[in-house]
Scaffold this motif. Structure first.
Motif, PDB file in Angstrom:
ATOM      1  N   ILE A  36       0.823  -1.209   0.000  1.00 38.05           N
ATOM      2  CA  ILE A  36       0.000   0.000   0.000  1.00 38.05           C
ATOM      3  C   ILE A  36       0.858   1.261   0.000  1.00 38.05           C
ATOM      4  CG2 ILE A  36      -1.774   1.260   1.278  1.00 38.05           C
ATOM      5  CD1 ILE A  36      -2.753  -1.473   2.290  1.00 38.05           C
ATOM      6  N   LYS A  37       1.962   1.252   0.766  1.00 37.90           N
ATOM      7  CA  LYS A  37       2.813   2.437   0.866  1.00 37.90           C
ATOM      8  C   LYS A  37       3.395   2.834  -0.490  1.00 37.90           C
ATOM      9  CE  LYS A  37       6.980   4.221   3.155  1.00 37.90           C
ATOM     10  NZ  LYS A  37       7.756   4.501   1.930  1.00 37.90           N
ATOM     11  N   LEU A  38       3.820   1.857  -1.283  1.00 33.80           N
ATOM     12  CA  LEU A  38       4.494   2.153  -2.543  1.00 33.80           C
ATOM     13  C   LEU A  38       3.551   2.614  -3.645  1.00 33.80           C
ATOM     14  CD1 LEU A  38       7.159  -0.708  -2.741  1.00 33.80           C
ATOM     15  CD2 LEU A  38       7.445   1.641  -1.948  1.00 33.80           C
ATOM     16  N   GLN A  39       2.253   2.374  -3.474  1.00 31.24           N
ATOM     17  CA  GLN A  39       1.307   2.768  -4.522  1.00 31.24           C
ATOM     18  C   GLN A  39      -0.008   3.230  -3.903  1.00 31.24           C
ATOM     19  OE1 GLN A  39       1.116  -0.745  -6.923  1.00 31.24           O
ATOM     20  NE2 GLN A  39       0.741  -2.057  -5.193  1.00 31.24           N
ATOM     21  N   LEU A  40       0.125   4.094  -2.911  1.00 31.49           N
ATOM     22  CA  LEU A  40      -1.040   4.528  -2.147  1.00 31.49           C
ATOM     23  C   LEU A  40      -2.060   5.263  -3.008  1.00 31.49           C
ATOM     24  CD1 LEU A  40      -2.328   4.546   0.617  1.00 31.49           C
ATOM     25  CD2 LEU A  40      -1.046   6.611   1.169  1.00 31.49           C
ATOM     26  N   ILE A  94       5.646   5.218   9.325  1.00 33.29           N
ATOM     27  CA  ILE A  94       6.268   4.779  10.584  1.00 33.29           C
ATOM     28  C   ILE A  94       6.236   3.263  10.710  1.00 33.29           C
ATOM     29  CG2 ILE A  94       6.010   4.801  13.096  1.00 33.29           C
ATOM     30  CD1 ILE A  94       5.099   7.704  12.887  1.00 33.29           C
ATOM     31  N   TRP A  95       5.068   2.668  10.423  1.00 33.90           N
ATOM     32  CA  TRP A  95       4.952   1.215  10.578  1.00 33.90           C
ATOM     33  C   TRP A  95       5.828   0.461   9.582  1.00 33.90           C
ATOM     34  CZ3 TRP A  95       3.872  -1.830  14.286  1.00 33.90           C
ATOM     35  CH2 TRP A  95       3.002  -1.440  15.304  1.00 33.90           C
ATOM     36  N   TYR A  96       5.967   0.984   8.373  1.00 34.03           N
ATOM     37  CA  TYR A  96       6.835   0.316   7.407  1.00 34.03           C
ATOM     38  C   TYR A  96       8.278   0.323   7.900  1.00 34.03           C
ATOM     39  CZ  TYR A  96       9.453  -0.838   3.244  1.00 34.03           C
ATOM     40  OH  TYR A  96      10.334  -1.424   2.372  1.00 34.03           O
ATOM     41  N   GLU A  97       8.709   1.458   8.412  1.00 36.34           N
ATOM     42  CA  GLU A  97      10.076   1.574   8.919  1.00 36.34           C
ATOM     43  C   GLU A  97      10.320   0.595  10.065  1.00 36.34           C
ATOM     44  OE1 GLU A  97      13.890   3.633   8.814  1.00 36.34           O
ATOM     45  OE2 GLU A  97      12.166   3.617   7.474  1.00 36.34           O
ATOM     46  N   VAL A  98       9.381   0.534  10.998  1.00 35.43           N
ATOM     47  CA  VAL A  98       9.525  -0.336  12.166  1.00 35.43           C
ATOM     48  C   VAL A  98       9.475  -1.807  11.768  1.00 35.43           C
ATOM     49  CG1 VAL A  98       8.397  -1.092  14.300  1.00 35.43           C
ATOM     50  CG2 VAL A  98       8.640   1.355  13.817  1.00 35.43           C
ATOM     51  N   LEU A  99       8.451  -2.198  10.994  1.00 33.29           N
ATOM     52  CA  LEU A  99       8.280  -3.599  10.621  1.00 33.29           C
ATOM     53  C   LEU A  99       9.430  -4.097   9.748  1.00 33.29           C
ATOM     54  CD1 LEU A  99       4.461  -3.636   9.817  1.00 33.29           C
ATOM     55  CD2 LEU A  99       5.584  -4.708  11.774  1.00 33.29           C
ATOM     56  N   ASP A 100       9.915  -3.240   8.868  1.00 35.41           N
ATOM     57  CA  ASP A 100      11.010  -3.630   7.980  1.00 35.41           C
ATOM     58  C   ASP A 100      12.272  -3.946   8.777  1.00 35.41           C
ATOM     59  OD1 ASP A 100      12.202  -3.935   5.315  1.00 35.41           O
ATOM     60  OD2 ASP A 100      13.348  -2.137   5.818  1.00 35.41           O
ATOM     61  N   LYS A 101      12.603  -3.080   9.743  1.00 30.48           N
ATOM     62  CA  LYS A 101      13.807  -3.308  10.544  1.00 30.48           C
ATOM     63  C   LYS A 101      13.674  -4.574  11.390  1.00 30.48           C
ATOM     64  CE  LYS A 101      16.374   0.288   9.472  1.00 30.48           C
ATOM     65  NZ  LYS A 101      15.511   0.795   8.379  1.00 30.48           N
ATOM     66  N   VAL A 102      12.518  -4.783  11.999  1.00 30.43           N
ATOM     67  CA  VAL A 102      12.320  -5.972  12.838  1.00 30.43           C
ATOM     68  C   VAL A 102      12.314  -7.236  11.981  1.00 30.43           C
ATOM     69  CG1 VAL A 102      10.746  -7.157  14.408  1.00 30.43           C
ATOM     70  CG2 VAL A 102      11.084  -4.698  14.621  1.00 30.43           C
ATOM     71  N   ASN A 103      11.731  -7.159  10.790  1.00 34.22           N
ATOM     72  CA  ASN A 103      11.669  -8.319   9.902  1.00 34.22           C
ATOM     73  C   ASN A 103      13.058  -8.771   9.481  1.00 34.22           C
ATOM     74  OD1 ASN A 103      10.246 -10.264   8.313  1.00 34.22           O
ATOM     75  ND2 ASN A 103      10.669  -9.023   6.508  1.00 34.22           N
ATOM     76  N   ILE A 104      13.929  -7.820   9.213  1.00 36.10           N
ATOM     77  CA  ILE A 104      15.307  -8.150   8.823  1.00 36.10           C
ATOM     78  C   ILE A 104      16.009  -8.897   9.944  1.00 36.10           C
ATOM     79  CG2 ILE A 104      17.577  -7.162   8.318  1.00 36.10           C
ATOM     80  CD1 ILE A 104      16.118  -4.906   6.821  1.00 36.10           C
ATOM     81  N   VAL A 105      15.887  -8.375  11.174  1.00 37.36           N
ATOM     82  CA  VAL A 105      16.536  -9.017  12.322  1.00 37.36           C
ATOM     83  C   VAL A 105      15.928 -10.391  12.583  1.00 37.36           C
ATOM     84  CG1 VAL A 105      16.956  -8.867  14.804  1.00 37.36           C
ATOM     85  CG2 VAL A 105      17.169  -6.825  13.372  1.00 37.36           C
ATOM     86  N   GLU A 151      14.133   9.639  18.837  1.00 42.36           N
ATOM     87  CA  GLU A 151      14.646  11.014  18.867  1.00 42.36           C
ATOM     88  C   GLU A 151      14.282  11.802  17.603  1.00 42.36           C
ATOM     89  OE1 GLU A 151      16.045  12.433  21.452  1.00 42.36           O
ATOM     90  OE2 GLU A 151      15.795  10.577  22.602  1.00 42.36           O
ATOM     91  N   ASN A 152      14.470  11.198  16.419  1.00 48.86           N
ATOM     92  CA  ASN A 152      14.277  11.978  15.187  1.00 48.86           C
ATOM     93  C   ASN A 152      13.410  11.290  14.136  1.00 48.86           C
ATOM     94  OD1 ASN A 152      16.030  10.024  14.033  1.00 48.86           O
ATOM     95  ND2 ASN A 152      17.814  11.239  14.618  1.00 48.86           N
ATOM     96  N   GLY A 153      12.960  10.074  14.391  1.00 47.42           N
ATOM     97  CA  GLY A 153      12.180   9.342  13.396  1.00 47.42           C
ATOM     98  C   GLY A 153      10.842   9.979  13.089  1.00 47.42           C
ATOM     99  N   PHE A 154      10.194  10.547  14.113  1.00 47.09           N
ATOM    100  CA  PHE A 154       8.860  11.124  13.921  1.00 47.09           C
ATOM    101  C   PHE A 154       8.920  12.334  12.991  1.00 47.09           C
ATOM    102  CE2 PHE A 154       5.182  13.745  15.310  1.00 47.09           C
ATOM    103  CZ  PHE A 154       4.182  12.832  15.019  1.00 47.09           C
ATOM    104  N   SER A 155       9.887  13.206  13.215  1.00 49.53           N
ATOM    105  CA  SER A 155       9.994  14.406  12.378  1.00 49.53           C
ATOM    106  C   SER A 155      10.327  14.041  10.934  1.00 49.53           C
ATOM    107  CB  SER A 155      11.061  15.352  12.934  1.00 49.53           C
ATOM    108  OG  SER A 155      12.327  14.704  12.999  1.00 49.53           O
ATOM    109  N   LYS A 156      11.192  13.015  10.733  1.00 50.00           N
ATOM    110  CA  LYS A 156      11.519  12.585   9.374  1.00 50.00           C
ATOM    111  C   LYS A 156      10.306  11.962   8.693  1.00 50.00           C
ATOM    112  CE  LYS A 156      16.485  11.800  10.021  1.00 50.00           C
ATOM    113  NZ  LYS A 156      17.581  10.791   9.974  1.00 50.00           N
ATOM    114  N   ALA A 157       9.522  11.215   9.477  1.00 49.55           N
ATOM    115  CA  ALA A 157       8.324  10.593   8.920  1.00 49.55           C
ATOM    116  C   ALA A 157       7.311  11.652   8.496  1.00 49.55           C
ATOM    117  CB  ALA A 157       7.703   9.639   9.942  1.00 49.55           C
TER     118      ALA A 157
END
Length: 282
Positions: free
Chosen positions: A148-152, A192-203, A233-239
């Motif tokens: 959904i994110k890539l073709q919203l 935000i959720w894509y960033e979080v889920l992607d990092k956790v999925n990799i680990v 610290e800075n993820g929210f502002s970047k998002a």
């Protein structure tokens, strides 16, 4: 395995067990029986690891506690990947998380059930599958979010088209409602959720690799914790910056929905001048 000069760690797959009783006692009894048939002594046991199911990890009736009663040296370690999923589950079941994933699930259901789904879905959407959301492997939901994110913009257009053309009034009405409710809050949530889920999925995938070592696993977990610390610290502002760019492209006002303020009832010992906590929609 060991000799006088070296030690070799070896992992062996012993087989599958047919289980009828899935209680802690039932699983414990059949495991003990199998270990004895293989000539393995419980007194030699130094570790045990399972998922976080109550019948496995339970402190009183679980398999791990029953083994510890027999041998206190059989140290228990819960499954690291399952623990990561439970952490995500706790985050996602908070109000905003439930609302967000509920909306994505509804999108997936609408496209699956729409009578005109092949006519309505554009070619660039048909190449992706709006996958159903796993009930247990939370990090796997990154695929549903990614689609959904890539073709919203295309997804929103398809939802509006379902609303106009689908013969099922219930599906059409729900599709239109969801499309109209894709606002700035949703854009920010999906980033935000894509960033979080992607990092956790990799680990999570790395922890399950067959050549993973304990030292590397610890480093992977520490890196993930560092990611969350930095993101706090800075993820929210970047998002927000990224969400504003997408909002501009889609013609969505980059503002948060203003909710009605619910005032807390004052206690009898509070004076009328007591300050109410006030938060912006952001």
């Amino acid at each position: 395995m060991f000799s006088s000069n070296s030690v070799t760690v070896k992992e062996s797959f012993l087989g599958f067990l047919d289980v009828n009783d899935t209680t802690g006692k039932g699983l414990f009894d059949i495991t003990v029986e199998e270990l004895k048939s293989l000539g393995l002594e419980l007194d030699d046991m130094r570790g045990q690891g399972y998922d976080n199911g109550a019948n496995m990890k339970g402190k009183h009736e679980g398999v791990q506690s029953r083994f510890l009663n027999e041998n206190p040296k059989a140290f228990y370690t819960p499954c690291g990947c399952h623990s990561l999923n439970l952490t995500l589950y706790d985050i996602a079941t908070f109000y905003k998380g439930k609302s967000f994933f509920g909306k994505i699930q509804h999108m997936s259901t609408i496209f699956a059930n729409s009578n005109n789904r092949w006519l309505i879905l554009k070619d660039n959407i048909k190449s992706w599958s709006l996958k159903s959301l796993s009930q247990t492997r939370w990090e796997s939901r990154v695929e549903s979010v990614k689609v959904i994110k890539l073709q919203l913009a295309d997804v929103r257009e398809a939802l509006l088209e379902v609303g106009e053309k689908d013969g099922d009034l219930a599906i059409a009405d729900e599709a239109t409602t969801i499309a109209k409710n894709i606002g700035f809050d949703f854009l920010l949530s999906i980033i935000i959720w894509y960033e979080v889920l992607d990092k956790v999925n990799i680990v999570s995938k790395r922890l399950q690799s067959k050549d993973m070592h304990l030292e590397i696993a610890i480093k992977e977990i520490k890196r993930l914790i560092d990611f969350f610390k930095k993101f706090r610290e800075n993820g929210f502002s970047k998002a927000i910056d990224e969400a504003e760019k997408i909002a501009f492209e889609m013609g969505i006002d980059p503002i948060f929905a203003q909710k009605r303020i619910i005032k807390r009832k004052k206690q009898s010992d509070e004076c009328s001048s007591s300050q109410e906590a006030s938060f912006t929609p952001q």
